[in-house]
Design a protein around this motif. Structure first.
Motif, PDB file in Angstrom:
ATOM      1  N   GLY A   4      29.044  -7.236  33.728  1.00 47.03           N
ATOM      2  CA  GLY A   4      28.189  -6.300  33.005  1.00 47.03           C
ATOM      3  C   GLY A   4      28.578  -6.199  31.542  1.00 47.03           C
ATOM      4  N   ASN A   5      29.858  -6.269  31.279  1.00 49.85           N
ATOM      5  CA  ASN A   5      30.315  -6.174  29.894  1.00 49.85           C
ATOM      6  C   ASN A   5      29.960  -7.427  29.105  1.00 49.85           C
ATOM      7  OD1 ASN A   5      31.632  -3.538  29.501  1.00 49.85           O
ATOM      8  ND2 ASN A   5      32.851  -4.204  31.245  1.00 49.85           N
ATOM      9  N   GLN A   6      29.947  -8.581  29.775  1.00 51.49           N
ATOM     10  CA  GLN A   6      29.481  -9.804  29.108  1.00 51.49           C
ATOM     11  C   GLN A   6      28.020  -9.634  28.707  1.00 51.49           C
ATOM     12  OE1 GLN A   6      30.094 -13.286  31.511  1.00 51.49           O
ATOM     13  NE2 GLN A   6      32.275 -12.902  31.762  1.00 51.49           N
ATOM     14  N   GLN A   7      27.252  -9.073  29.612  1.00 52.43           N
ATOM     15  CA  GLN A   7      25.835  -8.866  29.339  1.00 52.43           C
ATOM     16  C   GLN A   7      25.646  -7.976  28.109  1.00 52.43           C
ATOM     17  OE1 GLN A   7      23.368 -10.381  31.003  1.00 52.43           O
ATOM     18  NE2 GLN A   7      21.806  -9.433  29.753  1.00 52.43           N
ATOM     19  N   LYS A   8      26.481  -6.949  27.999  1.00 50.22           N
ATOM     20  CA  LYS A   8      26.368  -6.051  26.851  1.00 50.22           C
ATOM     21  C   LYS A   8      26.677  -6.791  25.555  1.00 50.22           C
ATOM     22  CE  LYS A   8      28.006  -2.010  29.423  1.00 50.22           C
ATOM     23  NZ  LYS A   8      29.102  -1.012  29.406  1.00 50.22           N
ATOM     24  N   ALA A  49      24.361  -7.245  22.302  1.00 49.89           N
ATOM     25  CA  ALA A  49      24.856  -6.915  20.967  1.00 49.89           C
ATOM     26  C   ALA A  49      24.584  -8.060  19.995  1.00 49.89           C
ATOM     27  CB  ALA A  49      26.354  -6.609  21.021  1.00 49.89           C
ATOM     28  N   ARG A  50      24.717  -9.306  20.488  1.00 51.23           N
ATOM     29  CA  ARG A  50      24.467 -10.464  19.624  1.00 51.23           C
ATOM     30  C   ARG A  50      23.070 -10.382  19.021  1.00 51.23           C
ATOM     31  NH1 ARG A  50      24.514 -16.048  22.659  1.00 51.23           N
ATOM     32  NH2 ARG A  50      26.751 -15.720  22.538  1.00 51.23           N
ATOM     33  N   TRP A  51      22.093 -10.029  19.865  1.00 49.05           N
ATOM     34  CA  TRP A  51      20.720 -10.025  19.371  1.00 49.05           C
ATOM     35  C   TRP A  51      20.398  -8.775  18.575  1.00 49.05           C
ATOM     36  CZ3 TRP A  51      18.886 -14.462  18.776  1.00 49.05           C
ATOM     37  CH2 TRP A  51      19.300 -15.497  19.622  1.00 49.05           C
ATOM     38  N   LEU A  75      27.791   0.293  22.768  1.00 46.63           N
ATOM     39  CA  LEU A  75      27.374  -0.105  24.107  1.00 46.63           C
ATOM     40  C   LEU A  75      28.479   0.137  25.130  1.00 46.63           C
ATOM     41  CD1 LEU A  75      25.511  -3.448  23.337  1.00 46.63           C
ATOM     42  CD2 LEU A  75      24.577  -1.158  23.552  1.00 46.63           C
ATOM     43  N   ASN A  76      29.580   0.730  24.664  1.00 48.61           N
ATOM     44  CA  ASN A  76      30.683   1.030  25.564  1.00 48.61           C
ATOM     45  C   ASN A  76      31.162  -0.232  26.289  1.00 48.61           C
ATOM     46  OD1 ASN A  76      32.558   2.469  26.925  1.00 48.61           O
ATOM     47  ND2 ASN A  76      31.132   3.361  28.422  1.00 48.61           N
ATOM     48  N   ILE A  77      31.420  -1.270  25.500  1.00 47.55           N
ATOM     49  CA  ILE A  77      31.886  -2.536  26.062  1.00 47.55           C
ATOM     50  C   ILE A  77      33.361  -2.414  26.390  1.00 47.55           C
ATOM     51  CG2 ILE A  77      32.267  -4.986  25.596  1.00 47.55           C
ATOM     52  CD1 ILE A  77      29.866  -4.812  23.641  1.00 47.55           C
ATOM     53  N   LYS A  78      33.693  -2.714  27.634  1.00 51.29           N
ATOM     54  CA  LYS A  78      35.087  -2.547  28.053  1.00 51.29           C
ATOM     55  C   LYS A  78      35.863  -3.831  27.827  1.00 51.29           C
ATOM     56  CE  LYS A  78      37.744  -0.518  31.519  1.00 51.29           C
ATOM     57  NZ  LYS A  78      38.070  -0.753  32.904  1.00 51.29           N
ATOM     58  N   THR A  79      36.703  -3.828  26.804  1.00 56.67           N
ATOM     59  CA  THR A  79      37.531  -4.988  26.484  1.00 56.67           C
ATOM     60  C   THR A  79      38.773  -4.475  25.780  1.00 56.67           C
ATOM     61  OG1 THR A  79      37.648  -7.015  25.171  1.00 56.67           O
ATOM     62  CG2 THR A  79      36.181  -5.324  24.352  1.00 56.67           C
ATOM     63  N   PRO A  80      39.926  -5.140  26.009  1.00 56.87           N
ATOM     64  CA  PRO A  80      41.142  -4.646  25.350  1.00 56.87           C
ATOM     65  C   PRO A  80      41.030  -4.693  23.828  1.00 56.87           C
ATOM     66  CG  PRO A  80      41.612  -6.622  26.671  1.00 56.87           C
ATOM     67  CD  PRO A  80      40.214  -6.210  26.969  1.00 56.87           C
ATOM     68  N   ALA A  97      25.101   2.789  31.490  1.00 53.32           N
ATOM     69  CA  ALA A  97      24.841   1.909  30.351  1.00 53.32           C
ATOM     70  C   ALA A  97      23.372   1.537  30.290  1.00 53.32           C
ATOM     71  CB  ALA A  97      25.702   0.656  30.467  1.00 53.32           C
ATOM     72  N   LYS A  98      22.736   1.441  31.453  1.00 53.33           N
ATOM     73  CA  LYS A  98      21.316   1.108  31.494  1.00 53.33           C
ATOM     74  C   LYS A  98      20.517   2.145  30.696  1.00 53.33           C
ATOM     75  CE  LYS A  98      20.040  -1.221  35.452  1.00 53.33           C
ATOM     76  NZ  LYS A  98      19.586  -1.387  36.815  1.00 53.33           N
ATOM     77  N   LEU A  99      20.849   3.406  30.901  1.00 57.89           N
ATOM     78  CA  LEU A  99      20.145   4.470  30.170  1.00 57.89           C
ATOM     79  C   LEU A  99      20.375   4.341  28.673  1.00 57.89           C
ATOM     80  CD1 LEU A  99      20.590   7.724  32.256  1.00 57.89           C
ATOM     81  CD2 LEU A  99      18.528   6.389  31.835  1.00 57.89           C
ATOM     82  N   GLU A 100      21.626   4.060  28.293  1.00 56.16           N
ATOM     83  CA  GLU A 100      21.943   3.897  26.877  1.00 56.16           C
ATOM     84  C   GLU A 100      21.107   2.769  26.278  1.00 56.16           C
ATOM     85  OE1 GLU A 100      23.771   5.819  24.962  1.00 56.16           O
ATOM     86  OE2 GLU A 100      23.902   7.051  26.774  1.00 56.16           O
ATOM     87  N   ILE A 101      21.010   1.672  27.035  1.00 55.18           N
ATOM     88  CA  ILE A 101      20.279   0.518  26.525  1.00 55.18           C
ATOM     89  C   ILE A 101      18.789   0.829  26.433  1.00 55.18           C
ATOM     90  CG2 ILE A 101      19.565  -1.826  27.155  1.00 55.18           C
ATOM     91  CD1 ILE A 101      22.530  -2.145  28.106  1.00 55.18           C
ATOM     92  N   GLU A 102      18.280   1.558  27.419  1.00 55.71           N
ATOM     93  CA  GLU A 102      16.874   1.926  27.362  1.00 55.71           C
ATOM     94  C   GLU A 102      16.580   2.785  26.141  1.00 55.71           C
ATOM     95  OE1 GLU A 102      15.680   3.602  31.069  1.00 55.71           O
ATOM     96  OE2 GLU A 102      16.195   1.781  32.180  1.00 55.71           O
ATOM     97  N   LYS A 103      17.493   3.707  25.855  1.00 61.01           N
ATOM     98  CA  LYS A 103      17.306   4.551  24.668  1.00 61.01           C
ATOM     99  C   LYS A 103      17.293   3.691  23.412  1.00 61.01           C
ATOM    100  CE  LYS A 103      19.458   8.770  26.306  1.00 61.01           C
ATOM    101  NZ  LYS A 103      20.878   9.169  26.480  1.00 61.01           N
ATOM    102  N   LEU A 104      18.207   2.735  23.395  1.00 56.54           N
ATOM    103  CA  LEU A 104      18.324   1.852  22.241  1.00 56.54           C
ATOM    104  C   LEU A 104      17.042   1.052  22.046  1.00 56.54           C
ATOM    105  CD1 LEU A 104      20.828   1.388  20.468  1.00 56.54           C
ATOM    106  CD2 LEU A 104      21.238  -0.679  21.770  1.00 56.54           C
TER     107      LEU A 104
END
Ligand SMILES: Nc1ncnc2c1ncn2[C@@H]1O[C@H](COP(=O)(O)OP(=O)(O)OP(=O)(O)O)[C@@H](O)[C@H]1O
Ligand SMILES: [Mg+2]
Lengths: 328, 505
Positions: free
Chosen positions: B408-412, B416-418, B391-396, B439-446
């Motif tokens: 937005g990254n929290q939302q991702k 992911a949890r679900w 999901l390309n989550i941006k976190t160190p 990311a919206k497109l990626e999620i839609e594909k998913l």
């Protein structure tokens, strides 16, 4: 690194207290071996701290869920009273005496957990009920008398020694390891921290937050019962009026000093043990220094306030830049 | 008209800000003129909210200068910023949940006479502030009882209620429907004409072009450029945000209207309703199908989701799972039947703020496995890394507390949890809220591929375009009642809008 960051100030405070004793109390660090058992102020501090340490371990879990348990002192008194009665009035074997008094304590914890978890009563109110009525129950059990007993097997809990160390210290160590494994090697720790950090979100993710709360209050009470047995064997009697009085405050302080926030979430057993040790080290130091009794509480309070302030992010942000400016 | 000696309203130069392990802003420039709406754009985690927080005193900048209204400023607290005329709506709505709407709007701004509050005036003032946005709510209602959209509007009303020179709106429209958005834009245009500078952050490109005069793009904490909105084509804007050349073809969602759905419904609602929140409803949900639930704010979309997941209990009708009647008393019971629910209100209903990204991801999976079957640490790390990548989550790193991630990254992470718990029925309530275009497109594909694997998906979104792109079937709600159902080729934005608008007969 994170743990160090959290525990820096209590560790420094403890080191300062020890340093103070090193300079001013000769013989503070002496450890003697008598009859295959270690004696000395350091050992004594740990031994004296054991009841608060045990309770603070349970209190850590309760606080991690965002709750608080004010009834631990009363549960101690009840456990002591039950044990004393069984020892004096019945022929129960020692093992049964211990099991029954701990089981009674556990059930009181389930009661607390039911009020908080199932009925949604605010923890401070729910446990206040047992704090007040529990001492009454203990007094009823003992008819308001101090019930003395004489049973060397039972007294081992608070007075015995194992491999040179007081048995109480082993009890704390064993409980610490057991709880650590129980919370970290299962999902229990995760569910407790999640519940305390955001209860609604945890429930939406399917965590059974009611059972989580039930569990932590039950564990806390069970450990309070164990602490009650230690205190009772220490004086060879059940004193329903005084056993465990105000101990909830020391336990809560120990937890807070140890880095677990009162708002719930992340918890730190080792920090709580450290906090309890610091509190006892202070008390012992004050007593051995012969500070007038009326000062003990004030001195204790000052040191603890200092530790809490230094741990507070806001306070540090407020004070440290000024401080740095001065030193630069 | 432009006077060369006339300084812009706000001039930020070379702003830098680092957090442990993250360089959130690197030498960013940002200029806002009087009487313009300036869109601040960038992917999730680009640094938009951080720039706003540095400007308004939530954080202190590490370097750079800020000139506001011809003065050097360095606000230490948000109150400082407010005092000099900067009014802000932050991304995570910051209201006091147990106070009323009126109190939240007027908090700290009441005029008091000898320390007494004039409640009648507070009420009037709050009602006026809400009416400005075209919202008629009972201002005595406790904020915690309001939907997230209303809360967002209350926060906006609060920001509009004071005399400011600069108004900052960080994703103010993420939960709003078209109607409310239009109202808000109307107010923004009016304020702009009065000479205010307005900063606007959103991931909805339509909205950017509808109100903005200029656009500043950030990428990975770096300043990319400032552009006139009128001369920056949409596709180029996206390219600048993502940092790669794109063509229209990249945005053609795969044609997935054909699907293999189950023979019999997985879940069948017969006259399921709840007094005060949903009128009796018939609904069939099939495995292998994305069912869209559409409707306006307060039409009963979220209420339906909550009934399905056992958060609330219906007081009429029967719910059948695989043909057998069920009664869900709690989310836990829903999860035992392999349901999943990604709620709309991220902050209060989804994130466990101080726990790590890893722990937030594994939570639902762990619940499914039970207390004693601990998901091994190795497995947890593997899952966390997998979703951070997917999901390309941006976190160190996976151990970062989730509250330190961008919205937005929290939302991702919550998505992911679900996904990690792999449910049979996944209820997604505004799953792309605050998520950037890519990311919206990626999620839609998913979502499409999960349905392809046989998962049943209930998809709720106030973004009609997204609704049309994703759903195999759409149920339209209106006034807490089902008004129509659209299949395959019938699904279009206009058809949905028509159904929503159609007068009750
Ligand atoms: N307090 C903090 N501590 C550590 N890192 C932070 C903190 N606040 C923000 N960050 C990091 O800084 C980066 C920029 O975050 P920011 O919230 O500004 O993004 P954004 O552009 O607003 O994204 P979104 O569109 O998702 O809201 C992110 O990588 C985020 O993880
Ligand atoms: Mg943001």
């Amino acid at each position: 690194m994170n743990t160090w960051h959290k525990l820096k100030w209590p560790i420094i405070a403890l080191a300062l207290v020890l340093l103070f004793n090193f300079i001013f109390s000769s013989g503070f660090f002496q450890v003697e071996i008598k009859n295959g058992r270690l004696y000395g102020s350091l050992i004594d501090i740990l031994h004296r701290a054991a009841p608060v340490m045990l309770i603070s371990l349970g209190m850590t879990l309760v606080i991690a869920t965002g709750g608080i348990d004010l009834s631990v002192g009363s549960v101690m008194a009840i456990a002591g009273a039950v044990a004393a009665l069984l020892l004096t009035k019945t022929e129960q074997p020692v093992a049964m005496v211990i099991i029954i008094s701990l089981a009674v304590s556990f059930l009181f914890g389930v009661w607390n957990g039911t009020l908080v978890g199932l009925f949604g009563i605010t923890p401070i109110v729910a446990t206040l009920i047992l704090m007040v009525s529990g001492r009454g129950i203990a007094q009823l059990l003992t008819d308001g008398q101090i019930v003395t007993f004489d049973n060397s097997a039972f007294e081992f809990i608070g007075r015995g020694a194992l491999l040179g160390l007081p048995f109480t210290i082993w009890l704390v160590l064993f409980t610490f390891i057991l709880l650590t494994v129980f919370t970290k090697k299962t999902a229990v720790g995760l569910f407790i921290e999640a519940t305390g950090d955001n209860e609604k979100a945890s429930a939406y993710a399917g965590v059974n937050t009611n059972v989580v709360k039930m569990l932590v209050y039950a564990i806390c009470s069970l450990l309070a019962g164990l602490a009650g047995l230690i205190v009772a064997t220490d004086i060879k009697a059940a004193d329903a009026n005084n056993a465990g009085q105000w101990i909830e405050l020391d336990a809560i302080l120990a937890v807070v000093i140890g880095g677990t926030a009162l708002t719930g979430g992340r918890f730190f057993f080792a920090g709580s043990l450290l906090g309890a040790t610091l509190i006892q080290a202070l008390t012992t130091t004050i007593l051995t220094r012969g500070v007038p009794v009326q000062w003990t509480l004030v001195v204790k309070a000052l040191v603890i306030i200092a530790v809490c302030l230094l741990q507070s992010e806001t306070f540090r942000r407020f004070i440290l830049p000024r401080w740095k400016k001065v030193t630069v | 008209m432009s006077d060369p000696t006339h300084l812009p309203l706000l001039q930020l130069r070379g702003i830098s800000k680092s957090f442990p392990g993250v360089k959130a802003l690197a030498e960013v420039d940002f200029t806002v003129r009087r009487g313009e709406v300036h869109a601040l754009m960038g992917e999730n985690g680009a640094g938009k909210s951080t720039l706003i927080k540095v400007l308004t005193g939530v954080y202190q900048r590490d370097g750079g200068s800020a000139l506001f209204d011809a003065h050097d400023i360095n606000p230490k607290t948000p109150q400082d910023a407010q005092r000099i005329g900067i009014s802000t709506v932050y991304q995570e709505v910051n209201l006091i949940p147990h106070l009323s709407v009126a109190e939240n709007i007027c908090l700290g701004r009441q005029r008091s006479k000898f320390g007494f509050l004039n409640w009648r005036e507070i009420r009037r003032r709050a009602e006026k502030a809400m009416a400005r946005l075209g919202i008629a709510v009972d201002v005595a209602e406790t904020v915690a009882n309001c939907s997230i959209a209303i809360q967002q509007l209350v926060a906006i009303a609060r920001a509009l209620d004071i005399d400011a020179k600069l108004l900052i709106l960080d994703e103010p429209t993420s939960s709003l429907d078209e109607k409310e958005v239009e109202r808000l834009f109307g107010v923004m245009r009016k304020l702009k004409d009065e000479g205010l500078g307005i900063v606007f952050v959103t991931h909805f490109l339509d909205q950017v072009y509808a109100v903005s005069d200029r656009i500043t793009v950030l990428r990975n904490g770096n300043f990319v450029g400032e552009y006139e909105a009128a001369s920056l084509p949409r596709i180029e804007l996206i390219s600048k945000m993502m940092g790669k050349e794109l063509s229209e073809a990249d945005f053609k969602a795969a044609d997935r209207k054909e699907h293999q759905r189950g023979e019999t419904p997985l879940l069948h609602l017969e006259n399921v309703g709840r007094r005060g929140s949903l009128k009796p409803l018939n609904l069939e949900i099939f495995e292998g199908e994305v069912l869209g639930l559409s409707g306006l704010l307060g039409s009963g979309r979220t209420e339906t989701a909550r009934l399905l997941f056992g958060v609330d209990q219906p007081d009429s009708g029967t719910t059948r799972l695989d043909g057998n009647p069920i009664k869900l008393k709690s989310p836990r019971q829903a999860m035992e039947r392999k349901f999943g629910f990604c709620p709309e209100d991220r902050k209060t209903e989804a994130i466990i703020p101080n726990l790590s990204v890893r722990e937030n991801i594994v939570l639902a999976l762990q619940v499914n496995q039970g207390w004693m079957r601990y998901v091994s640490r190795a497995k947890q790390n593997e899952l966390a890394d997998k979703f951070i990548k997917a999901l390309n989550i941006k976190t160190p790193h996976a151990e970062q507390p989730i509250r330190l991630l961008s919205g937005g990254n929290q939302q991702k992470v919550i998505l992911a949890r679900w996904l990690a718990s792999h449910p049979r029925l996944l209820i997604l309530d505004e799953p792309t809220r605050g998520i950037d275009v890519g990311a919206k497109l990626e999620i839609e594909k998913l979502v499409a591929s999960l349905a392809g694997e046989g998962m049943a998906i209930l998809f709720i979104s106030s973004d009609l375009e997204e609704m049309v792109r994703n759903s195999h079937r759409v149920v339209v709600l209106r006034d807490r009642k089902k008004v129509c159902e659209l299949q395959g080729g019938e699904i279009s934005e206009s058809a949905i809008m028509h159904a929503i608008a159609k007068a009750e007969s």
